[in-house]
Design a protein around this motif. Structure first.
Motif, mmCIF file in Angstrom:
data_model
loop_
_atom_site.group_PDB
_atom_site.id
_atom_site.type_symbol
_atom_site.label_atom_id
_atom_site.label_comp_id
_atom_site.label_asym_id
_atom_site.label_seq_id
_atom_site.Cartn_x
_atom_site.Cartn_y
_atom_site.Cartn_z
ATOM 1 N N THR A 1 0.703 -0.950 0.309
ATOM 2 C CA THR A 1 -0.238 -0.328 0.196
ATOM 3 C C THR A 1 0.800 1.197 -0.104
ATOM 4 O O THR A 1 1.691 1.407 0.601
ATOM 5 N N ARG A 2 0.315 1.649 -0.651
ATOM 6 C CA ARG A 2 1.259 3.578 -0.572
ATOM 7 C C ARG A 2 -0.020 4.805 -0.224
ATOM 8 O O ARG A 2 -0.550 4.913 -1.007
ATOM 9 N N ASN A 3 0.061 5.422 0.465
ATOM 10 C CA ASN A 3 -0.241 6.422 0.872
ATOM 11 C C ASN A 3 0.463 7.988 -0.409
ATOM 12 O O ASN A 3 1.388 7.723 -0.310
ATOM 13 N N PHE A 4 -0.174 8.072 -1.977
ATOM 14 C CA PHE A 4 0.415 8.949 -2.648
ATOM 15 C C PHE A 4 -1.040 9.544 -3.340
ATOM 16 O O PHE A 4 -1.659 9.054 -3.804
ATOM 17 N N ASP A 5 -0.489 10.958 -3.784
ATOM 18 C CA ASP A 5 -1.150 11.739 -5.114
ATOM 19 C C ASP A 5 -0.474 12.916 -5.564
ATOM 20 O O ASP A 5 0.654 13.141 -4.135
ATOM 21 N N PHE A 6 -0.919 13.296 -6.219
ATOM 22 C CA PHE A 6 -0.128 14.433 -7.028
ATOM 23 C C PHE A 6 0.128 15.476 -6.112
ATOM 24 O O PHE A 6 1.276 16.253 -5.287
ATOM 25 N N ASP A 7 -0.645 15.782 -5.481
ATOM 26 C CA ASP A 7 -0.568 17.294 -4.449
ATOM 27 C C ASP A 7 0.210 17.316 -3.550
ATOM 28 O O ASP A 7 0.889 17.996 -3.376
ATOM 29 N N ALA A 8 0.625 15.740 -2.859
ATOM 30 C CA ALA A 8 0.926 14.802 -1.528
ATOM 31 C C ALA A 8 3.124 15.033 -1.924
ATOM 32 O O ALA A 8 3.105 15.300 -0.628
ATOM 33 N N ALA A 9 2.620 14.992 -3.238
ATOM 34 C CA ALA A 9 4.055 14.516 -3.716
ATOM 35 C C ALA A 9 5.303 14.939 -3.772
ATOM 36 O O ALA A 9 5.867 15.077 -4.001
ATOM 37 N N GLY A 10 5.187 16.439 -3.637
ATOM 38 C CA GLY A 10 5.254 17.148 -4.258
ATOM 39 C C GLY A 10 5.813 18.176 -6.124
ATOM 40 O O GLY A 10 6.579 18.874 -6.608
ATOM 41 N N SER A 11 4.125 17.809 -6.165
ATOM 42 C CA SER A 11 3.871 18.762 -7.353
ATOM 43 C C SER A 11 3.210 19.532 -7.949
ATOM 44 O O SER A 11 3.370 20.114 -9.204
ATOM 45 N N ASP A 12 3.050 20.422 -6.672
ATOM 46 C CA ASP A 12 2.414 21.081 -7.352
ATOM 47 C C ASP A 12 2.675 22.391 -6.146
ATOM 48 O O ASP A 12 1.486 23.044 -5.095
ATOM 49 N N SER A 13 3.278 23.079 -6.553
ATOM 50 C CA SER A 13 3.933 23.874 -5.655
ATOM 51 C C SER A 13 2.998 25.658 -5.531
ATOM 52 O O SER A 13 3.087 26.076 -5.345
ATOM 53 N N VAL A 14 2.130 25.373 -6.814
ATOM 54 C CA VAL A 14 1.087 26.356 -6.700
ATOM 55 C C VAL A 14 0.317 26.745 -5.152
ATOM 56 O O VAL A 14 0.255 27.911 -4.881
ATOM 57 N N PHE A 15 -0.726 25.579 -4.834
ATOM 58 C CA PHE A 15 -0.807 25.607 -4.110
ATOM 59 C C PHE A 15 -0.917 24.314 -2.748
ATOM 60 O O PHE A 15 -1.390 24.906 -1.777
ATOM 61 N N PHE A 16 0.843 24.555 -2.980
ATOM 62 C CA PHE A 16 1.114 23.292 -1.558
ATOM 63 C C PHE A 16 2.482 24.153 -1.121
ATOM 64 O O PHE A 16 3.497 23.892 -2.553
ATOM 65 N N ARG A 17 2.941 24.502 -0.537
ATOM 66 C CA ARG A 17 4.163 24.684 -0.272
ATOM 67 C C ARG A 17 5.228 22.922 0.630
ATOM 68 O O ARG A 17 4.941 22.547 1.828
ATOM 69 N N TYR A 18 6.159 23.071 0.488
ATOM 70 C CA TYR A 18 6.920 21.691 0.234
ATOM 71 C C TYR A 18 8.184 22.267 0.798
ATOM 72 O O TYR A 18 9.117 22.836 0.901
ATOM 73 N N SER A 19 9.324 20.647 1.036
ATOM 74 C CA SER A 19 10.548 21.471 1.676
ATOM 75 C C SER A 19 11.383 20.005 1.922
ATOM 76 O O SER A 19 11.281 19.162 2.306
ATOM 77 N N TRP A 20 12.296 19.665 1.383
ATOM 78 C CA TRP A 20 13.084 19.121 1.482
ATOM 79 C C TRP A 20 13.678 18.889 2.503
ATOM 80 O O TRP A 20 14.244 17.897 3.026
ATOM 81 N N ASP A 21 14.182 20.084 3.381
ATOM 82 C CA ASP A 21 14.567 20.319 5.044
ATOM 83 C C ASP A 21 13.528 19.774 6.252
ATOM 84 O O ASP A 21 12.493 19.594 5.977
ATOM 85 N N SER A 22 14.624 19.522 6.950
ATOM 86 C CA SER A 22 13.742 19.237 8.318
ATOM 87 C C SER A 22 12.643 20.022 8.683
ATOM 88 O O SER A 22 13.412 20.681 8.617
ATOM 89 N N GLN A 23 11.821 19.381 9.315
ATOM 90 C CA GLN A 23 10.941 20.598 9.721
ATOM 91 C C GLN A 23 10.533 20.242 11.266
ATOM 92 O O GLN A 23 9.858 20.888 11.617
ATOM 93 N N ASP A 24 11.737 19.839 11.296
ATOM 94 C CA ASP A 24 11.366 19.678 13.359
ATOM 95 C C ASP A 24 11.671 20.838 13.853
ATOM 96 O O ASP A 24 12.206 22.070 13.706
ATOM 97 N N GLY A 25 10.899 21.138 15.280
ATOM 98 C CA GLY A 25 10.864 22.772 15.313
ATOM 99 C C GLY A 25 9.442 22.628 15.410
ATOM 100 O O GLY A 25 8.633 23.727 16.195
ATOM 101 N N LYS A 26 8.902 22.642 13.825
ATOM 102 C CA LYS A 26 7.482 23.899 13.409
ATOM 103 C C LYS A 26 6.444 22.664 13.279
ATOM 104 O O LYS A 26 6.120 21.694 12.865
ATOM 105 N N PRO A 27 5.757 23.495 14.048
ATOM 106 C CA PRO A 27 4.092 22.456 14.779
ATOM 107 C C PRO A 27 3.350 22.446 12.967
ATOM 108 O O PRO A 27 3.558 23.301 11.971
ATOM 109 N N SER A 28 2.256 21.270 12.974
ATOM 110 C CA SER A 28 0.978 21.483 11.433
ATOM 111 C C SER A 28 0.204 22.868 11.866
ATOM 112 O O SER A 28 0.475 22.648 12.578
ATOM 113 N N ALA A 29 0.043 23.637 11.291
ATOM 114 C CA ALA A 29 -0.761 24.517 10.286
ATOM 115 C C ALA A 29 -1.795 23.737 10.547
ATOM 116 O O ALA A 29 -2.245 22.697 10.407
#
Length: 528
Positions: free
Chosen positions: A251-279
């Motif tokens: 099984t895999r949880n995957f969608d175009f938006d969640a996988a890093g392909s839509d930088s118009v409507f979503f914000r992504y990062s390759w860097d660690s997000q440790d210390g930042k809360p979920s919005a």
């Protein structure tokens, strides 16, 4: 051996070049849509299905039986039947509204959340909107694809029964998903809708998305580097479930938006997000950098435990509530000679059996007790690519484009050259054997100026495109965002490897992961 059958028009017939003409073109899929209610207003006015061979109960999502939280659906003699989803199936089946030109020609249906898709014998997709609401709001459309669900129509890439399904995540029902770090993120108002299907030898998972160009270029990279040959697929709530002929399941949880392909409507990062809360919501996540971005690369496949009994290829997954883990897996089979289905929650360690006594759908599988996932691997991708890595002093990297919200697929390399944002070679060269653009992660080798070989991981996510293109790689450059990663164990031991230590210091800028953008053809690779 279970093989993928071929679905084709009758001999001498050509596939229709467009959807059936009587199906309305307009769609009710305008964000954010109507909250799910499941009210029955208008149901009693639908004609009752009398004297038809409708199922007594609906437990699996198959080519002819489907369900969501509120309704059961069945495809019987080319007609779509519906009834409220009540334990025991006490409500009568009734005929759902259906455009006249679709009567008798539908060969498959799939339901998830508030959408139902049906396909005809040529694979054309027709969508019944609002099926988590009152039947008074149900609305058929043939529209599909860019721009914004207004495309002229799309066909399922692999319409073989049991190898395709509708997947929907909405802000009303599933509400949230998680990234590779397990951090919660919110589904966008436009939902996450796709129709994945097995294509080719079963190792390719091509998906249609009603917001993307109508082509077969978008894929979910399959298990085992895209080489796992599946014979059946189900998908719901962005969770895709596949099995091979030996009952090895992933099984895999995957969608175009969640996988890093839509930088118009979503914000992504390759860097660690440790210390930042979920919005608290999508807009806060997009606009406020104090909240965690979606961490890339995308989630990988999870190998599910073996089922301790007889099974068929009728695999099924459905959402059971709010949140990314609220999924149940079901597989038709037998236990102690009794027919029924095996089932478990997505993250459970073992399977349970529920007896039904009904005839089993799907084809019997050779459910070996041990893992045989690697016995029928597809050939590796044919593209062996290499490129000089540019100097990092003026490199426009993938994280920069993600940070500014600029779609990397729209960046014209000539404009970057004119702006002086492309540098000469750094002296390092990146080589990737069997480069599969659908894969999320693959092995690569960086060759240092002194000839030393440095093993790295190369992550990628597909680009946002507004025009159709071919699948895989060809002469037309395919633009991706990505990152080069030095595995943690190597990174920690770099002091004992002078070439690696220099590469991390001089090119990786002291970091373990360096964002990049890539353009690939079937002969060339360019890193920017």
């Amino acid at each position: 051996m279970v093989t993928l059958a071929t679905a084709a028009p009758p001999a001498g017939a050509e596939p229709a070049s467009r959807p059936a003409s009587c199906v309305p073109f307009g769609t009710a899929q305008l964000p954010p849509g109507v909250p799910s209610t499941g009210t029955r207003d208008g149901f009693a006015a639908l004609p009752e299905a009398v004297g038809v061979a409708a199922p007594a109960s609906v437990e699996l999502r198959t080519q002819t039986t489907q369900f969501n939280r509120f309704w059961d659906f069945a495809l019987v003699d080319g007609a779509v039947l519906a009834r409220p989803r009540v334990h025991g199936g006490t409500e009568p089946w009734r005929y759902a509204p259906l455009p006249e030109c679709l009567r008798g020609i539908l060969v498959g249906i799939s339901v998830d959340d508030d959408e139902l898709v049906a396909i005809d014998g040529d694979g054309w997709i027709y969508t019944l909107d609002n099926v988590s609401h009152s039947p008074l709001l149900w609305n058929w459309t043939s529209a599909f694809g860019a721009p914004l669900w207004a495309g002229s129509g799309q066909r399922v890439a692999g319409p073989v029964p049991g190898t395709w399904a509708l997947s929907v995540s909405s802000p009303w029902d599933n509400q949230t998903y998680v990234d590779a770090d397990g951090r919660i993120h919110h589904v966008g108002l436009g939902k996450m809708t796709m129709v994945p299907s097995l294509t080719g030898d079963g190792s390719r998972i091509t998906y249609a998305d009603p917001w993307l160009p109508n082509d077969d270029s978008y894929e979910i990279g399959g298990p085992l580097g895209g080489r796992f040959r599946a014979v059946a697929l189900s998908s719901a709530g962005s969770t895709t479930f596949v099995t091979n002929e030996f009952g090895d399941m992933y099984t895999r949880n995957f969608d175009f938006d969640a996988a890093g392909s839509d930088s118009v409507f979503f914000r992504y990062s390759w860097d660690s997000q440790d210390g930042k809360p979920s919005a608290p919501n999508l807009f806060a996540e997009l606009l406020n950098r104090d909240y965690a971005a979606i961490r890339l690369p995308a989630q990988d496949w999870v190998h599910q435990p073996k089922i301790p009994g007889e099974i068929t290829s009728a695999v099924s997954v459905h959402s059971t509530g709010v949140g990314p883990g609220a999924r149940e897996l079901r597989v038709a089979g037998r236990s102690g000679g009794t027919t029924g289905f095996w089932h478990k929650d997505l993250h459970a360690d073992s399977w349970q059996f529920t007896a039904t006594g009904v005839e089993l759908p799907g084809a019997p599988l050779e459910n070996s007790p041990h893992d045989r996932s690697a016995e029928t691997l597809a050939p590796p991708a044919p593209w062996n690519l290499s490129t000089s890595l540019p100097a990092r002093d003026t490199l426009v990297d993938g994280q920069f484009l993600l940070d500014v919200g600029l779609p990397y697929s729209l960046v014209d390399p000539r404009l970057l050259d004119q702006a002086g944002l492309h540098a000469g070679p750094s002296g390092y060269r990146l080589s990737i054997d069997h480069f599969d653009p659908a894969a999320t992660t693959r092995n690569g080798v960086v060759t240092a100026p002194d000839g030393a070989a440095i093993d790295v991981l190369v992550h990628t996510a597909d680009g946002l495109r507004f025009a159709p293109r071919g699948a895989g790689l060809d002469a037309d450059p395919r633009h991706l965002v990505g990152a080069i990663e030095v595995p943690q164990e190597q990174f920690d031991a770099r002091g004992g490897d002078p070439a690696l230590d220099a590469f991390v210091r001089d090119w990786m800028r002291g970091e373990r992961i360096a964002p990049i953008t890539l353009s690939a053809t079937d002969t060339d690779l360019v890193v920017r």
